[in-house]
Design a protein around this motif. Sequence first.
Motif, short mmCIF file in Angstrom:
data_model
loop_
_atom_site.label_atom_id
_atom_site.label_comp_id
_atom_site.label_asym_id
_atom_site.label_seq_id
_atom_site.Cartn_x
_atom_site.Cartn_y
_atom_site.Cartn_z
N GLU A 70 6.56 -7.77 0.85
CA GLU A 70 7.45 -8.78 0.29
C GLU A 70 7.93 -8.31 -1.07
O GLU A 70 7.15 -7.81 -1.86
CB GLU A 70 6.73 -10.13 0.14
N GLY A 71 9.21 -8.51 -1.35
CA GLY A 71 9.77 -8.06 -2.62
C GLY A 71 10.13 -6.59 -2.55
O GLY A 71 9.58 -5.82 -1.74
N TYR A 72 11.07 -6.18 -3.41
CA TYR A 72 11.53 -4.80 -3.42
C TYR A 72 10.36 -3.88 -3.71
O TYR A 72 9.56 -4.13 -4.62
CB TYR A 72 12.62 -4.62 -4.47
N SER A 73 10.28 -2.80 -2.96
CA SER A 73 9.15 -1.88 -3.14
C SER A 73 9.46 -0.55 -2.48
O SER A 73 10.56 -0.34 -1.95
CB SER A 73 7.89 -2.48 -2.50
N GLU A 74 8.45 0.30 -2.50
CA GLU A 74 8.57 1.61 -1.85
C GLU A 74 8.72 1.49 -0.35
O GLU A 74 9.00 2.48 0.33
CB GLU A 74 7.35 2.47 -2.19
N GLN A 129 14.46 -9.97 -5.81
CA GLN A 129 14.78 -10.76 -6.99
C GLN A 129 15.64 -9.93 -7.94
O GLN A 129 15.21 -8.89 -8.44
CB GLN A 129 13.50 -11.21 -7.69
N TRP A 130 16.85 -10.40 -8.17
CA TRP A 130 17.81 -9.71 -9.05
C TRP A 130 17.72 -10.35 -10.43
O TRP A 130 17.98 -11.53 -10.60
CB TRP A 130 19.22 -9.88 -8.47
N GLU A 131 17.33 -9.55 -11.40
CA GLU A 131 17.03 -10.12 -12.72
C GLU A 131 17.84 -9.44 -13.82
O GLU A 131 18.24 -8.29 -13.69
CB GLU A 131 15.53 -9.95 -13.04
N ASN A 132 18.02 -10.21 -14.88
CA ASN A 132 18.54 -9.66 -16.13
C ASN A 132 17.36 -9.62 -17.10
O ASN A 132 16.88 -10.66 -17.54
CB ASN A 132 19.67 -10.55 -16.66
N PHE A 135 14.26 -6.09 -9.44
CA PHE A 135 13.03 -5.93 -10.21
C PHE A 135 11.85 -5.46 -9.35
O PHE A 135 11.65 -5.92 -8.24
CB PHE A 135 12.68 -7.25 -10.88
N ALA A 136 11.11 -4.54 -9.89
CA ALA A 136 9.76 -4.19 -9.40
C ALA A 136 9.05 -3.58 -10.60
O ALA A 136 9.64 -2.77 -11.33
CB ALA A 136 9.82 -3.21 -8.24
N ALA A 137 7.81 -3.95 -10.81
CA ALA A 137 7.15 -3.61 -12.07
C ALA A 137 6.70 -2.15 -12.19
O ALA A 137 6.99 -1.50 -13.19
CB ALA A 137 5.97 -4.56 -12.31
N PHE A 168 6.86 3.84 -9.96
CA PHE A 168 6.93 4.69 -8.75
C PHE A 168 7.71 4.00 -7.64
O PHE A 168 8.30 4.67 -6.79
CB PHE A 168 5.51 5.06 -8.28
N ILE A 169 7.72 2.67 -7.65
CA ILE A 169 8.46 1.94 -6.61
C ILE A 169 9.92 2.35 -6.61
O ILE A 169 10.57 2.43 -5.56
CB ILE A 169 8.30 0.42 -6.82
N HIS A 170 10.44 2.64 -7.81
CA HIS A 170 11.85 2.96 -7.95
C HIS A 170 12.13 4.43 -7.64
O HIS A 170 13.25 4.89 -7.81
CB HIS A 170 12.32 2.62 -9.36
#
Lengths: 514, 426
Positions: free
Chosen positions: B165-169, B198-201, B209-211, B214-216
Motif C-alpha cells: 500500500e502506498g508508493y514504494s519499490e 499520496q501526492w504532497e507538497n 511521497f515515500a519516506a 531507496f524507494i525512489h
Amino acid sequence: MTAAEANDSGSRPAMPVTPGYDVALAANVRPPGWTNPKPASNYHLVIIGAGPAGLVAAAGAAALGARVALVERNLLGGDCLNVGCVPSKALLRSARFYADLDQAPTFTGGAPMGSDADFPAVMERMRRLRAHLSRHDSAERFQSLGVDVFIGEAAFAGPRLIQVAGAGLPFSKAVIATGARPSRPDIAGLDECGYLTNETVFNLTERPRRLLVIGGGPLGCEMAQAFARLGCSVTIANKERYFLPDEERDAAEILANALRRDGIEVRHNTVVTGVSREGMEKRVRLVNDHQESTVVVDEILAGVGRVPNVAGLNLEAAGIAYDQKRGVLVDDHLRTSNRRVYAVGDVALERKFTHMAEATARMVIQNALFMGRKRLSSLTIPWCTYTDPEIAHVGLYVQDGRKGGHPLKTFTIPMSDVDRAVLDGEDEGFVKIHVREGTDTILGATIVARHAGEMINEISLAMVAGIGLKTISQVIHSYPTQAEAIRKAADAYQRTRVSPFLAWLSRRWLAWSR
Amino acid sequence: MGYFLRAANPANGLIADSSRDSAPCSIAATGLGLAAYAVGAERGFLSRGDAAARTLAALRFLSDSPQGEEEDATGHRGFYYHFLDMQTGRRVWQCELSMIDTAILIAGVLTTGCYFTAEGNDEREIRECARFLYERVDWPWATAGGSVLRMGWKPGAGFLSYGWEGYSEAMLLYILALGSPTHPLPPDRYGAWTRTYQWENLYGIDVLFAAPLFIHQLSHIWIDFRGIQDAFMREKSCDYFENSRRATQIQQQYAMRNPRSFAGYDEHCWGITAGLGPGFTPRQYEHGLERQYHGYVARGVPFGPDDGTLAPWAAAASMPFAPEIVAPTLRHVRDRHPHAISANGLLTSFNPGFKNNGGGAGGGGDGAIRGWLSPEHQGVDQGPVALMLENHRSGLLWRLMRGCPAIVAGLRRAGFRKGWLGSASR
C-alpha cells in the motif's frame, strides 16, 4: 482492586466504589434512594439512555418547552463521564506529566529527574476530577431543567409506549441513545483469567507491574502509553500491521515510534490465541505471522472495539429494525424504521465519539420535534486519538478521495518547521491538509502534534464555513503558536499559485519600477 | 562491482546478502549481481565470457532448484525465498517467499536475457533460461484473491497478512507482474495500488511521497521512467523520474533543516533510507538532546525514524536524478567522512554522532571517536550504486530494458504512455 474484582460488574460499568470522590460521583449520576417521578400522560420526547447524546437531547428539548422523560438504567453521564473520555484524559494528563519529568534533560540540560509515578495518587486525582465534572450530568440538575428522570430498565411496550420500572411512558417521539459497550474478545481462557476493559480499568487502585494491551485502536494506544508512563511494563498486541488502521500511515508510524520510545513492546500483526493462569500471573499466547510466543503479565486490558447496546429494549414491539453489530438502523435523518423513534450516538453510528453523539442529539431535537430535515451525511466530524503526540483527523482521507474520483493534493508542514513547536520541545508530527487538486477547497486534514486535538478545530471550522486555504493564509495567526502550522500549509498553497508567467510578470514590473 | 565478484558462489551463482561471514544468499542481491555482470562486462571489470559463465551458473541453478510447498524448497510457484543457503540454495531462517525480492531477482534475470544476445550456446541458454524463469512466476497467485499483491508467503502458514500500500519499490513488482505473457496480473490491480498514493507538497516541493530514499530508486535501476506517464502522473503533470529527483531534493532539504541536530547533517551530507544502524539503545540524552539508536529499520524523512544514521550509497544511487546535488555530496563524504568509504566501496551506513570510544565497529582500533560505521557491505546497497551510476553514465540498463518485452508490456498495461514507450516495439 484487581481485574478479577473489577470484572465482577458484568456487562455494564459498575458504580465506582472507592470511598471519597466516588461517593460524590454517585450522588450525581446515580443518587441513592432516587424516586422516579409520576409519568406524564404523554411526552413529547422520551429518551432512553443518559449518556452524552441523551443528556444533550433532554436538556435541549426541555429548554425549548418540550415535556421530556429521560431513562437511565445505570449511570447518568454514560461511558464518557464514568468510564471513558473523562477518566482516561485525566489519567493521560498525569502520565504526560511523568513523561515530561523523564524528558527533563531536554529542558534543563541537566540530569533526568527520574520520578516514580504515584499510581494511587494519580487514580485519586482522576476520581476527584470525574466527580467534579459529574455535576453537569447530575440527575438533580436535569430534574431542575424540567426533565423527568427515571432510573430503571427501559423497554418498548408498543410503537408509542415505553415501560420503565413498572411505569408506562407514552410518547409522541422517542430517542434511543443507549450507547455501546466493549466487545468481548473471543480468546480461550481470557474470561476465566479475568481482564480489564474501559469499564473496569479506572477502578484499579494498584499499579499492575506488567500489562498486556490487546488492540491497536485509540483506546489500546492511549492506555498502553499512559500505563507505560505511569511505570508499568507494557506490551501491546495489535492484529493489524499499523496502529489506528484508519489513519494515515505516517501518523501510525510516528505513533508506533512514540510508543516504543516510552518503552512499550510493540507487537504488530499479532493475535492473542489463549490465556492461562499460573499463580497470580497470566500467561498469554501470541501468534505473529504464524510464529508463537508467550508473554507473562499481571493484567490484561482489552480494547478491541465496541458493540451497540440493543439488548433488552424489546425493539421488536415498536417495529424498530436493528442489527447486533451495526446497532439500531437509522436513515440519514437518524430515524428508525418506526417513524416516531430516532436513534443517536454509539447505538446507531459507526463513528462512536462523544462529540458525534452530542451533534446527532442536537440534530434529532430538530428532526423529531420541529419537522427538521437535518442530515447525518452533512456533518463534518473531527476526531482525535489522545496519545502523545495526538492524532487528529477531519474529513476525507486521501485514499477515500482517490477512490471517489477526486484528485487530491496534500500540503504538509512538519511540526519541526514550526517555531513554537521547536521551542516547546514538541516538534514531532505534522499538519497535512488535503485539498481538491487545483483548488483551495479543503476536503480533509490529519494533524499529528502534541495538541492536535486543539488544532484540528481550525480546520473543521474552515470546512464547515467553506473557507479555503487562500483565506486561511490571510488570517493572522499569533506568533509563536503551534497552530501556525496550519497557516504555513495555507502559505504553501499560495506559493503554488505563482505560475512561471506570474513570476516573470512580477520580475518585469519590479525591474521597470526600480 | 567488486562486491558481486567476491560474494558469488561460482558453483550455483548465488550471491551473499552481505560481506559478513556465513551470510546467506539474498535473492535480491543475486538479481542485482546478475545485472551488474552485464555492466561489468561492458566496463571491462570482467570478460563477457566470464560474465556469461557466472550468469549461466545462477540461471541454471534457479531453473533446476526445487520449487514447491516443502519447508526447505528454493521457491514456490516461480517465486523465491528471501534468503537461501549459499551452498545448497535451500531456504534458511524460516524466511518468507518474497514477492519484491523475487521481482528484483527476475529483473536481473531479464537483464541478462537482454544483454547476452550473441548466438553462442551459452548466451542462447541464458536467453532461454531467462524467459523460462520469468514466465514461470505465477504473479496473480500472490494477490491471494485480493486486490493488491501480498508481500510474502510461508509454507504451512500461507500469505503474510499485509499487502503493498502506498508508493514504494513495488512499482517494479507490479510492472513485471502485469507484463507476464503466461501469468499476467489483471491491469485493474495496478489501479487499486495507485489509489493508495499520496501526492504532497513538502518543503514547497510537489512529490509522490515515500519516506526512505531507496524507494525512489529501486524500480529506476531497470526502468527508464523519463518522459513516460501512467494515469496518476498524467494527472500530476509529472513522471516518476522527475519525482525521484524531487524526493532526492527533499532529502537534502531535510538534512539542511536537521530538526534533530544530528552530527554531520548538512546540504552535502544526507542519504536516509532503510538499512543497518548502530543497534537498539534505550532512550538517552546527550547535551540536552534526546537520542535513541536503532539497528535495521526503514529510516526515512521527514518523519523518521531517524537516529542520525546516513547511507552514502543511497545518495550515490540518486545520481541520475540530481547529479548537481549528489556529486558534491559524494565529494563531501569522501573528504569529511573518509572512513565511510572502504576499499570495497561505500559502507552500508554510518552514524557520525554515535558515541563510540574507540571500540566496536566504528573505532578503527585507534581509539578515535568517529561515530559508528557499518561493519559490512550489503548486496542490496552495492547493486543500486553500480547500476544507477552506470545508468547515469551511459543509460546501459535503461537501454537494454527498453527492449525487454516484459517491461514494455507491463508499462503499457499499467497505463504508461508517451516518451520512448511510444516508439518501443510491441
